[in-house]
Write a protein that holds these residues in place. Structure first.
Motif, short mmCIF file in Angstrom:
data_model
loop_
_atom_site.label_atom_id
_atom_site.label_comp_id
_atom_site.label_asym_id
_atom_site.label_seq_id
_atom_site.Cartn_x
_atom_site.Cartn_y
_atom_site.Cartn_z
N LYS A 102 0.90 -1.40 0.00
CA LYS A 102 -0.08 -0.06 0.15
C LYS A 102 0.79 1.23 0.14
O LYS A 102 0.29 2.15 -0.55
CB LYS A 102 -0.80 0.09 1.35
N LEU A 155 -8.63 0.05 9.62
CA LEU A 155 -7.80 -0.50 8.34
C LEU A 155 -6.44 -0.97 8.93
O LEU A 155 -5.61 -1.13 8.26
CB LEU A 155 -7.63 0.47 7.25
N ASN A 156 -6.23 -0.53 10.36
CA ASN A 156 -4.76 -0.93 10.89
C ASN A 156 -5.06 -1.96 11.93
O ASN A 156 -5.61 -1.51 12.84
CB ASN A 156 -4.03 0.28 11.24
N GLY A 157 -4.53 -3.30 11.89
CA GLY A 157 -4.65 -4.27 13.00
C GLY A 157 -3.89 -4.10 14.21
O GLY A 157 -4.63 -4.06 15.40
N THR A 158 -2.76 -3.48 14.01
CA THR A 158 -1.88 -3.24 15.35
C THR A 158 -2.47 -2.08 16.20
O THR A 158 -2.68 -2.24 17.45
CB THR A 158 -0.74 -2.44 14.66
N GLU A 187 5.34 -3.80 14.61
CA GLU A 187 6.48 -4.13 13.97
C GLU A 187 7.64 -3.31 15.08
O GLU A 187 7.06 -2.62 15.95
CB GLU A 187 6.51 -3.57 12.66
N ASP A 193 2.11 2.37 11.89
CA ASP A 193 1.10 2.01 12.27
C ASP A 193 0.44 2.86 13.26
O ASP A 193 -0.75 3.42 13.18
CB ASP A 193 1.04 0.42 12.84
N ASP A 198 -0.12 4.12 8.02
CA ASP A 198 -0.50 2.87 7.26
C ASP A 198 -1.99 3.04 6.93
O ASP A 198 -2.30 2.90 5.62
CB ASP A 198 -0.30 1.62 7.97
N LYS A 202 -3.91 3.04 2.90
CA LYS A 202 -5.08 2.47 2.62
C LYS A 202 -6.27 3.16 2.43
O LYS A 202 -6.93 2.88 1.31
CB LYS A 202 -5.29 1.08 3.62
N GLY A 310 -7.03 -8.49 8.61
CA GLY A 310 -6.44 -7.53 7.83
C GLY A 310 -5.17 -7.77 7.58
O GLY A 310 -4.25 -6.84 6.89
N ALA A 311 -4.46 -8.65 8.11
CA ALA A 311 -3.00 -9.07 8.17
C ALA A 311 -2.81 -10.60 8.25
O ALA A 311 -3.84 -11.21 8.75
CB ALA A 311 -2.19 -8.04 8.96
N1 LIG Z 1 0.78 -3.52 9.91
C1 LIG Z 1 -0.48 -3.44 9.20
C2 LIG Z 1 -0.56 -5.04 8.40
C3 LIG Z 1 -0.42 -4.52 6.94
O1 LIG Z 1 -1.05 -4.12 6.38
C4 LIG Z 1 -1.59 -3.61 10.25
O2 LIG Z 1 -1.28 -3.64 11.43
O3 LIG Z 1 -2.74 -3.47 9.94
#
Ligand SMILES: N[C@@H](CC=O)C(=O)O
Ligand SMILES: NC(=O)C1=CN([C@@H]2O[C@H](COP(=O)(O)OP(=O)(O)OC[C@H]3O[C@@H](n4cnc5c(N)ncnc54)[C@H](OP(=O)(O)O)[C@@H]3O)[C@@H](O)[C@H]2O)C=CC1
Ligand code: NA
Length: 444
Positions: A102, A155-158, A187, A193, A198, A202, A310-311
């Motif tokens: 993305k 849209l962000n899983g973290t 990460e 994130d 991120d 998206k 989403g990941a």
């Molecule tokens: N880092 C992103 C995963 C990839 O798109 C998230 O946390 O959603």
């Protein structure tokens, strides 16, 4: 007819892709006609969790994207460079491209799609937004009969994991971020994130699909979750809200102000990412942990929500492989398309202009703010007056806590213009009775 695939990257997603390609049974029959021709990585020494035929692994990624026999290049190395250059080189050599990247698409989509259209090849990106959740193809293919009103996503899983944990355990942001890193969700450098970048990439991609114009990423307001405190979560909860990092894209309409309708002026968009108080009964409020969801409001469809992982290796690979299957099916159906200039109208990217993004000061939204003041008679009155002078209409203003001379005042507004709300807050901040503005959050 077989199709040769060149894979760039054998990390989390690349490994998931190989696992699907190596076990085609029970999946779409086209998979049996895909041949993994080369896999590009940075290190040949690194142990891999999938077994590959000898000679497939290489560090020469340029050789993959220029290989005369490769039909489809899958880019899952991530980052901006060399990903951008490799995608462009693949296109230049007539390869179709599937990417999960993305960051590169949100920044260089114009350059990449222009090159792809000129070369008569497809660039597919289902995995780039909300990983395994099918949302790009539904927007391209299934919602075409609708006018899209808004796209609102987690849209962000973290960050969703962190906010869910803060909600459930009452812990503070930094402690839960450290736990998310320990569990491998966040990460080592979680900036993209945590700071909403991120999700910004998206939503820029989704806004472009929903409203048909390219998006300048630097015009997208992106705000992360670092400043969210346990107290914010507690207050939100008491008021009937949960806090979510929302990515929002909608056409700006204000017919009451004499504005044109969104369909007459589809380019003026409201695109932003920020933590938001979401009413507990809203469909996005119950999307927890690392899950993603996208709520689309469309006419005449109404509301439709896409929900899922989403990941992760498997889910993201699922989306990549679906794109590869789509491209292979197109090559199969139109083997001479490149010489005849045929592009499938629902899969190629056709828009060329840029949408105009409304500045954040011009958007209309509800706000929540928490103020720490002296406990003097008339404080609530002077705060209410300041809001009134800037045309900020209040839904509620209550004193929630008093300790000695210190009072806490919580305000929720109606829909107001952000610029006017901020001017009112500046005025309130200067009031002698106000110690500080502890928190400001938007409300859905
Ligand atoms: N880092 C992103 C995963 C990839 O798109 C998230 O946390 O959603
Ligand atoms: N992980 C996820 O859940 C999701 C990821 N994505 C996107 O998918 C893409 C890939 O992510 P992910 O699999 O997690 O990334 P990883 O870091 O796990 O893997 C990256 C792979 O690319 C290779 N690579 C990186 N840079 C180079 C380079 N300069 N030259 C050669 N090889 C290189 C690495 O090689 P080596 O193995 O030798 O180090 C590794 O195999 C990214 O764009 C990401 O945003 C999208 C949705 C979800
Ligand atoms: Na997706």
């Amino acid at each position: 007819m077989g199709f040769k695939v060149g894979l760039l990257g054998l990390g989390t997603v690349g490994t998931g892709i190989v696992q699907i390609l190596q076990t085609p049974q029970g999946r779409h029959p086209i998979l049996q006609r895909l041949e993994l021709a080369a896999v590009g990585v940075r290190s040949l020494e690194k142990p891999r969790s999938v077994a590959l035929d000898s000679g497939l692994l290489t560090t020469d990624l340029a050789a993959i994207v220029t290989h005369p026999e490769i039909d489809i290049v899958v880019e899952v190395i991530g980052g901006l460079e060399p990903a951008r250059s490799l995608i462009l080189k693949a296109i230049e050599h007539g390869k179709h491209v599937v990417t999960a990247n993305k960051a590169v698409i949100a920044r260089y989509g114009d350059e990449i799609f222009t090159a792809a259209n000129d070369a008569g090849v497809y660039v597919m990106l289902e995995a780039a937004v909300a990983g395994g959740i099918p949302v790009i193809q539904p927007m391209k293919q299934s919602l075409g009969g609708n006018q899209i009103r808004s796209v609102t996503g987690i849209l962000n899983g973290t960050t969703n994991y962190i906010l869910t944990q803060m909600q459930e355990s009452g812990g503070d942001f930094n402690a839960i971020l450290a736990e998310a890193q320990r569990l491998g969700y966040a990460e080592a450098d979680p900036t993209a994130d945590i700071d909403g970048l991120d999700a910004g990439d998206k939503i820029a991609i989704l806004a472009s699909l929903a409203f048909g114009g390219r998006i300048k990423l630097d015009q997208v307001h992106r705000e992360g979750i670092r400043h969210i405190t346990a107290a914010d979560i507690t207050y939100a909860d008491k008021l009937g809200f949960v806090i979510k990092l929302l990515a929002i894209a909608k056409a700006t309409v204000d017919p009451s102000a004499g504005g044109v309708s969104p369909m007459e002026d589809p380019q003026m968009l409201d695109v932003r990412v920020h933590p938001t108080l979401v009413p507990k009964e809203h469909p996005l409020a119950s999307v927890n942990d690392v899950f993603n969801a996208i709520l689309i409001e469309a006419d005449p469809l109404g509301q439709v929500m896409f929900f899922g992982p989403g990941a992760g290796a498997g889910p993201t690979a699922s989306a990549v492989v679906a794109d590869v299957i789509n491209v292979a099916a197109l090559i199969h159906a139109h083997p001479d398309a490149d010489t005849q200039g045929y592009m499938h109208p629902l899969l190629a990217c056709s828009h060329k202009h840029y949408s105009e993004i409304a500045p954040i000061a011009g958007i209309k939204t509800r706000f929540f703010t928490r103020l720490i003041t002296h406990d003097h008679p008339g404080v609530i009155g002077s705060i209410g007056t300041a809001f009134g002078e800037h045309h900020v209409s209040l839904e509620s203003i209550v004193q929630t806590d008093t300790q000695q001379d210190r009072a806490e005042i919580v305000v929720v507004t109606h829909h107001v213009q952000e610029g006017q709300f901020r001017q009112a807050l500046d005025q309130i901040d200067r009031l002698a009775a106000v110690n500080c503005i502890d928190s400001v959050l938007r409300v859905l």
